[in-house]
Design a protein around this motif. Structure first.
Motif, PDB file in Angstrom:
ATOM      1  N   TYR A  30       0.836  -1.198   0.000  1.00  0.00           N
ATOM      2  CA  TYR A  30       0.000   0.000   0.000  1.00  0.00           C
ATOM      3  C   TYR A  30       0.877   1.256   0.000  1.00  0.00           C
ATOM      4  CZ  TYR A  30      -4.226  -2.688   0.518  1.00  0.00           C
ATOM      5  OH  TYR A  30      -5.274  -3.546   0.275  1.00  0.00           O
ATOM      6  N   LYS A  31       0.623   2.131  -0.959  1.00  0.00           N
ATOM      7  CA  LYS A  31       1.369   3.373  -1.104  1.00  0.00           C
ATOM      8  C   LYS A  31       0.847   4.390  -0.101  1.00  0.00           C
ATOM      9  CE  LYS A  31       4.078   6.173  -3.661  1.00  0.00           C
ATOM     10  NZ  LYS A  31       5.522   5.976  -3.874  1.00  0.00           N
ATOM     11  N   TYR A  32       1.753   5.068   0.585  1.00  0.00           N
ATOM     12  CA  TYR A  32       1.375   5.988   1.666  1.00  0.00           C
ATOM     13  C   TYR A  32       1.075   7.386   1.141  1.00  0.00           C
ATOM     14  CZ  TYR A  32       1.791   8.736   5.981  1.00  0.00           C
ATOM     15  OH  TYR A  32       1.559   9.587   7.038  1.00  0.00           O
ATOM     16  N   VAL A  33       0.005   7.976   1.654  1.00  0.00           N
ATOM     17  CA  VAL A  33      -0.317   9.384   1.409  1.00  0.00           C
ATOM     18  C   VAL A  33      -1.043   9.894   2.645  1.00  0.00           C
ATOM     19  CG1 VAL A  33      -2.536   8.890   0.296  1.00  0.00           C
ATOM     20  CG2 VAL A  33      -1.314  11.009  -0.242  1.00  0.00           C
ATOM     21  N   SER A  34      -0.860  11.175   2.957  1.00  0.00           N
ATOM     22  CA  SER A  34      -1.364  11.697   4.224  1.00  0.00           C
ATOM     23  C   SER A  34      -2.040  13.048   4.063  1.00  0.00           C
ATOM     24  CB  SER A  34      -0.210  11.820   5.227  1.00  0.00           C
ATOM     25  OG  SER A  34      -0.595  12.546   6.372  1.00  0.00           O
ATOM     26  N   LEU A  35      -3.222  13.193   4.650  1.00  0.00           N
ATOM     27  CA  LEU A  35      -3.890  14.489   4.675  1.00  0.00           C
ATOM     28  C   LEU A  35      -3.084  15.471   5.521  1.00  0.00           C
ATOM     29  CD1 LEU A  35      -6.274  12.381   4.029  1.00  0.00           C
ATOM     30  CD2 LEU A  35      -7.787  14.185   4.845  1.00  0.00           C
ATOM     31  N   SER A  36      -2.477  14.965   6.580  1.00  0.00           N
ATOM     32  CA  SER A  36      -1.688  15.815   7.465  1.00  0.00           C
ATOM     33  C   SER A  36      -0.480  16.410   6.750  1.00  0.00           C
ATOM     34  CB  SER A  36      -1.228  15.016   8.688  1.00  0.00           C
ATOM     35  OG  SER A  36      -0.449  15.800   9.555  1.00  0.00           O
ATOM     36  N   SER A  37       0.134  15.618   5.855  1.00  0.00           N
ATOM     37  CA  SER A  37       1.292  16.109   5.105  1.00  0.00           C
ATOM     38  C   SER A  37       0.912  17.300   4.232  1.00  0.00           C
ATOM     39  CB  SER A  37       1.879  14.991   4.242  1.00  0.00           C
ATOM     40  OG  SER A  37       2.380  13.949   5.046  1.00  0.00           O
ATOM     41  N   ILE A  38      -0.260  17.207   3.600  1.00  0.00           N
ATOM     42  CA  ILE A  38      -0.733  18.317   2.763  1.00  0.00           C
ATOM     43  C   ILE A  38      -1.034  19.534   3.626  1.00  0.00           C
ATOM     44  CG2 ILE A  38      -2.605  19.077   1.250  1.00  0.00           C
ATOM     45  CD1 ILE A  38      -2.782  16.160   0.296  1.00  0.00           C
ATOM     46  N   LEU A  39      -1.659  19.300   4.781  1.00  0.00           N
ATOM     47  CA  LEU A  39      -1.962  20.382   5.712  1.00  0.00           C
ATOM     48  C   LEU A  39      -0.679  21.111   6.127  1.00  0.00           C
ATOM     49  CD1 LEU A  39      -3.820  21.884   7.766  1.00  0.00           C
ATOM     50  CD2 LEU A  39      -3.435  19.977   9.329  1.00  0.00           C
ATOM     51  N   LYS A  40       0.345  20.339   6.476  1.00  0.00           N
ATOM     52  CA  LYS A  40       1.611  20.940   6.916  1.00  0.00           C
ATOM     53  C   LYS A  40       2.290  21.710   5.781  1.00  0.00           C
ATOM     54  CE  LYS A  40       2.396  17.408  10.448  1.00  0.00           C
ATOM     55  NZ  LYS A  40       3.174  16.195  10.824  1.00  0.00           N
ATOM     56  N   GLU A  42       0.892  23.177   3.217  1.00  0.00           N
ATOM     57  CA  GLU A  42       0.172  24.415   2.941  1.00  0.00           C
ATOM     58  C   GLU A  42       0.368  25.430   4.064  1.00  0.00           C
ATOM     59  OE1 GLU A  42      -3.767  24.157   1.498  1.00  0.00           O
ATOM     60  OE2 GLU A  42      -3.241  22.722  -0.095  1.00  0.00           O
ATOM     61  N   TYR A  43       0.503  24.943   5.286  1.00  0.00           N
ATOM     62  CA  TYR A  43       0.778  25.841   6.412  1.00  0.00           C
ATOM     63  C   TYR A  43       2.140  26.512   6.229  1.00  0.00           C
ATOM     64  CZ  TYR A  43       1.418  27.524  11.193  1.00  0.00           C
ATOM     65  OH  TYR A  43       1.632  28.328  12.291  1.00  0.00           O
ATOM     66  N   CYS A  44       3.157  25.699   5.915  1.00  0.00           N
ATOM     67  CA  CYS A  44       4.510  26.226   5.716  1.00  0.00           C
ATOM     68  C   CYS A  44       4.538  27.258   4.585  1.00  0.00           C
ATOM     69  CB  CYS A  44       5.480  25.088   5.404  1.00  0.00           C
ATOM     70  SG  CYS A  44       5.711  23.912   6.766  1.00  0.00           S
ATOM     71  N   HIS A  45       3.803  26.956   3.520  1.00  0.00           N
ATOM     72  CA  HIS A  45       3.777  27.856   2.364  1.00  0.00           C
ATOM     73  C   HIS A  45       3.085  29.175   2.705  1.00  0.00           C
ATOM     74  CE1 HIS A  45       3.585  29.135  -1.820  1.00  0.00           C
ATOM     75  NE2 HIS A  45       2.295  29.378  -1.658  1.00  0.00           N
ATOM     76  N   LYS A  46       1.967  29.110   3.413  1.00  0.00           N
ATOM     77  CA  LYS A  46       1.198  30.317   3.709  1.00  0.00           C
ATOM     78  C   LYS A  46       1.910  31.215   4.711  1.00  0.00           C
ATOM     79  CE  LYS A  46      -3.272  32.059   5.240  1.00  0.00           C
ATOM     80  NZ  LYS A  46      -4.694  31.753   5.547  1.00  0.00           N
ATOM     81  N   PHE A  47       2.491  30.627   5.747  1.00  0.00           N
ATOM     82  CA  PHE A  47       3.077  31.432   6.824  1.00  0.00           C
ATOM     83  C   PHE A  47       4.605  31.550   6.714  1.00  0.00           C
ATOM     84  CE2 PHE A  47      -0.902  29.705   8.593  1.00  0.00           C
ATOM     85  CZ  PHE A  47      -1.530  30.891   8.936  1.00  0.00           C
ATOM     86  N   ASP A  48       5.155  30.939   5.658  1.00  0.00           N
ATOM     87  CA  ASP A  48       6.596  31.013   5.411  1.00  0.00           C
ATOM     88  C   ASP A  48       7.414  30.520   6.605  1.00  0.00           C
ATOM     89  OD1 ASP A  48       8.738  31.492   3.748  1.00  0.00           O
ATOM     90  OD2 ASP A  48       9.052  33.529   4.488  1.00  0.00           O
ATOM     91  N   THR A  49       6.886  29.519   7.288  1.00  0.00           N
ATOM     92  CA  THR A  49       7.589  28.886   8.397  1.00  0.00           C
ATOM     93  C   THR A  49       6.985  27.515   8.635  1.00  0.00           C
ATOM     94  OG1 THR A  49       8.153  28.994  10.765  1.00  0.00           O
ATOM     95  CG2 THR A  49       6.027  29.919  10.098  1.00  0.00           C
ATOM     96  N   CYS A  50       7.825  26.596   9.068  1.00  0.00           N
ATOM     97  CA  CYS A  50       7.339  25.257   9.433  1.00  0.00           C
ATOM     98  C   CYS A  50       7.442  25.045  10.937  1.00  0.00           C
ATOM     99  CB  CYS A  50       8.133  24.187   8.690  1.00  0.00           C
ATOM    100  SG  CYS A  50       7.801  24.165   6.912  1.00  0.00           S
ATOM    101  N   ASN A  51       7.521  26.137  11.663  1.00  0.00           N
ATOM    102  CA  ASN A  51       7.580  26.085  13.117  1.00  0.00           C
ATOM    103  C   ASN A  51       6.146  26.187  13.657  1.00  0.00           C
ATOM    104  OD1 ASN A  51       8.419  26.112  15.769  1.00  0.00           O
ATOM    105  ND2 ASN A  51       8.942  28.294  15.769  1.00  0.00           N
ATOM    106  N   PHE A  52       5.547  25.046  13.954  1.00  0.00           N
ATOM    107  CA  PHE A  52       4.158  25.041  14.395  1.00  0.00           C
ATOM    108  C   PHE A  52       3.932  24.011  15.486  1.00  0.00           C
ATOM    109  CE2 PHE A  52       4.521  22.642  10.364  1.00  0.00           C
ATOM    110  CZ  PHE A  52       4.359  21.356  10.869  1.00  0.00           C
ATOM    111  N   LYS A  53       2.856  24.198  16.224  1.00  0.00           N
ATOM    112  CA  LYS A  53       2.376  23.248  17.219  1.00  0.00           C
ATOM    113  C   LYS A  53       1.082  22.615  16.683  1.00  0.00           C
ATOM    114  CE  LYS A  53       5.463  24.274  20.425  1.00  0.00           C
ATOM    115  NZ  LYS A  53       6.494  23.301  20.855  1.00  0.00           N
ATOM    116  N   ARG A  54       0.631  21.553  17.346  1.00  0.00           N
ATOM    117  CA  ARG A  54      -0.602  20.903  16.899  1.00  0.00           C
ATOM    118  C   ARG A  54      -1.771  21.885  16.904  1.00  0.00           C
ATOM    119  NH1 ARG A  54      -2.973  16.136  15.917  1.00  0.00           N
ATOM    120  NH2 ARG A  54      -0.994  15.040  16.148  1.00  0.00           N
ATOM    121  N   HIS A  55      -1.813  22.748  17.909  1.00  0.00           N
ATOM    122  CA  HIS A  55      -2.894  23.730  17.978  1.00  0.00           C
ATOM    123  C   HIS A  55      -2.923  24.595  16.722  1.00  0.00           C
ATOM    124  CE1 HIS A  55      -5.624  26.733  19.693  1.00  0.00           C
ATOM    125  NE2 HIS A  55      -4.791  27.649  19.240  1.00  0.00           N
TER     126      HIS A  55
END
Length: 393
Positions: A30-40, A42-55
Motif C-alpha cells: 500500500y502506497k502511503y499518502v497523508s492528509l496531514s502532510s498536505i496540511l503541513k 500548505e501551512y509552511c507555504h502560507k506562513f513562510d515557516t514550518c515552526n508550528f504546534k498541533r494547535h
C-alpha cells in the motif's frame, strides 16, 4: 478504478496511525499518502515557516476547510492518487493517513474504487507517553489538544469521535512493538488479516464481540433521541443475550422531538440563550457567554431519557431475571457516563465492552474502583459487519 483499494486511517493522535501505515500496510503493497502532510505543506507555504504546534495546525485545518470545503484535503489526496495511477496503473493500493473529519470519509467513499476505514485505538495514558517529548512534558497542552481533537461540534472541525464511529474495523495498538519481536509479528498478523479481507482474498467467521456489538448498534437505532443514539445489551457467561436497552424517554411519554420539536436540553439551552440576548448587548461578549455555558454546563440532569445501559439493567429487573452479575458482560456502543457507571457498579456487573475512543475519566475511575473490567472493542465494526462478512455466503 474498479480495482482501486483505499484504506483510510483515523484515531486519536498518539494512537499510532502513521506507524500502522508505514510499518505494516506499506509492507503489503500500500502506497502511503497523508492528509496531514498536505496540511503541513500548505501551512509552511502560507506562513513562510514550518515552526508550528498541533494547535496551530488544528486552527489552520479548520479555517482551510471552512474556506475551501470540508472535503478539501481529501480532494487534494485523491488528486495525488489519480495522478499516480495515470503514470502507473498497477499502483492501485493506497493507505490514507490522518483522516479527522467525517466529510473526508464521505468523499473517499464516493471518489472511486473501494474504501475501507480502520480506527486505531490506544488508551490516553499510552498516547500521552508516546507524545510527551513533542509537548515538552506539558500534559495540560496535550489534554487541551486531545479534547479539541475528539469533537469540536462544527462541520469544519476535528471530529475523531465521529470518524471513529464510521470505521469498518477497529485495531488496538497499545503495546510497544519492536520489529521482529513476537508482539510485532502478532500485530502484523492482525493487520494482514484485514488486508486480505478487504482484498477479498480471505474469509473468516465473526467473533462473538463483533456480533454482539453489531446487535447493540442495531438496537440503538430504536432510540428517538436527536442528539445521539446508544445501544446496550447484557449477555451471560455462555454468550446468551438476556437483556438490552437503548436511550429513550420512559414508556408512554412523548419523545422530545414530538413534544418540544428538538432535544429538551437544547430547548432549555435556547431559552437560556434568549435571556442572555436580552441582558448582554455586545455581540462578542454574548457569544462568549453562550459558548462558556455550552462547554461547562451539559445540563444532563434535565435529559428526559433513560440511558441505554440503564434500560438494559432495568429491563432485567422488570422481567424478573436473576443471574450472578459478576458473570455477565455489558456491551455498549458508547462509554458509560458517570450515572450509568454508578449503576453498573452497584448491581455488580464486572465486565463491559465499549465502542468509544474517548472514555470518560470520571466514569472510568468509578468502574475501576469497583473492579469492573473495561474492554475497548476490537474487530470488524457494525459498519463493516454485513459489508465484509457477506463473503461467507
Amino acid at each position: 478504478m474498479d480495482n482501486l483499494i483505499l484504506i483510510g486511517l483515523t484515531g486519536p493522535f498518539g494512537s499510532g496511525c502513521t506507524y500502522v501505515a508505514k510499518k505494516h500496510l506499506e509492507k503489503f503493497g500500500y502506497k502511503y499518502v497523508s492528509l496531514s502532510s498536505i496540511l503541513k505543506e500548505e501551512y509552511c507555504h502560507k506562513f513562510d515557516t514550518c515552526n508550528f504546534k498541533r494547535h496551530d495546525l488544528q486552527e489552520f485545518g479548520n479555517s482551510t476547510r471552512e474556506l475551501q470545503g470540508n472535503d478539501y484535503f481529501a480532494k487534494k489526496v485523491f488528486e495525488i492518487i489519480t495522478k499516480a495511477l495515470k503514470e502507473d496503473s498497477s499502483q492501485n493500493k493506497w493507505v490514507i493517513d490522518s483522516i479527522r473529519n467525517t466529510h473526508e470519509i464521505e468523499y473517499f467513499k464516493r471518489a472511486g474504487g473501494q474504501f475501507f476505514l480502520i480506527s486505531i485505538w490506544a488508551d490516553k495514558t499510552t498516547r500521552w507517553n508516546r507524545v510527551t517529548e513533542k509537548y515538552d512534558n506539558n500534559q495540560n497542552l496535550f489534554d487541551t489538544d486531545d479534547k479539541r481533537d475528539s469533537n469540536e461540534n462544527i462541520e469544519n472541525g476535528q471530529q475523531i469521535t465521529l470518524c471513529y464511529q464510521m470505521a469498518d474495523v477497529v485495531v488496538i495498538n497499545e503495546k510497544t512493538l519492536i520489529e521482529s519481536s513476537e508482539d510485532y509479528e502478532n500485530f502484523n498478523k492482525i493487520i494482514k488479516k484485514y488486508v486480505l479481507l478487504f482484498e477479498g482474498r480471505e474469509t473468516f467467521e465473526p467473533t462473538e464481540n463483533e456480533t454482539l456489538m453489531t446487535m447493540a448498534y442495531a438496537n440503538s437505532w430504536r432510540s428517538s433521541c436527536t442528539q445521539r443514539k446508544v445501544g446496550a445489551l447484557i449477555r451471560d457467561d455462555c454468550g446468551n443475550v438476556f437483556s438490552s436497552g437503548y436511550n429513550e424517554v420512559p414508556r408512554y411519554e412523548r419523545s422530545c422531538k414530538k413534544q418540544y420539536g428538538k432535544c429538551y436540553r437544547k430547548f432549555l439551552r435556547d431559552k437560556f440563550n434568549e435571556k442572555i440576548d436580552n441582558i448582554i448587548k455586545e455581540d462578542s461578549e454574548r457569544s462568549n457567554v453562550k459558548d462558556l455555558f455550552k462547554r461547562e454546563f451539559k445540563i444532563l440532569d434535565y435529559c428526559r431519557a433513560l440511558h441505554a445501559e440503564e434500560n438494559a439493567i432495568i429491563n432485567m429487573a422488570r422481567m424478573g431475571i436473576s443471574y450472578p452479575m459478576e458473570k455477565v458482560t455489558l456491551y455498549t456502543t458508547t462509554y458509560p457516563c458517570n450515572l450509568c457507571a454508578n449503576k453498573i457498579a452497584q448491581v455488580g456487573i464486572k465486565n463491559i465492552v465499549y465502542f468509544e475512543p474517548y472514555p470518560m475519566e470520571e466514569a472510568k475511575n468509578i468502574l475501576s474502583t469497583h473492579g469492573v473490567t473495561q474492554t475497548p472493542f476490537e474487530g470488524v465494526t457494525y459498519n463493516g459487519y454485513y459489508r465484509l462478512m457477506e463473503v461467507l455466503r
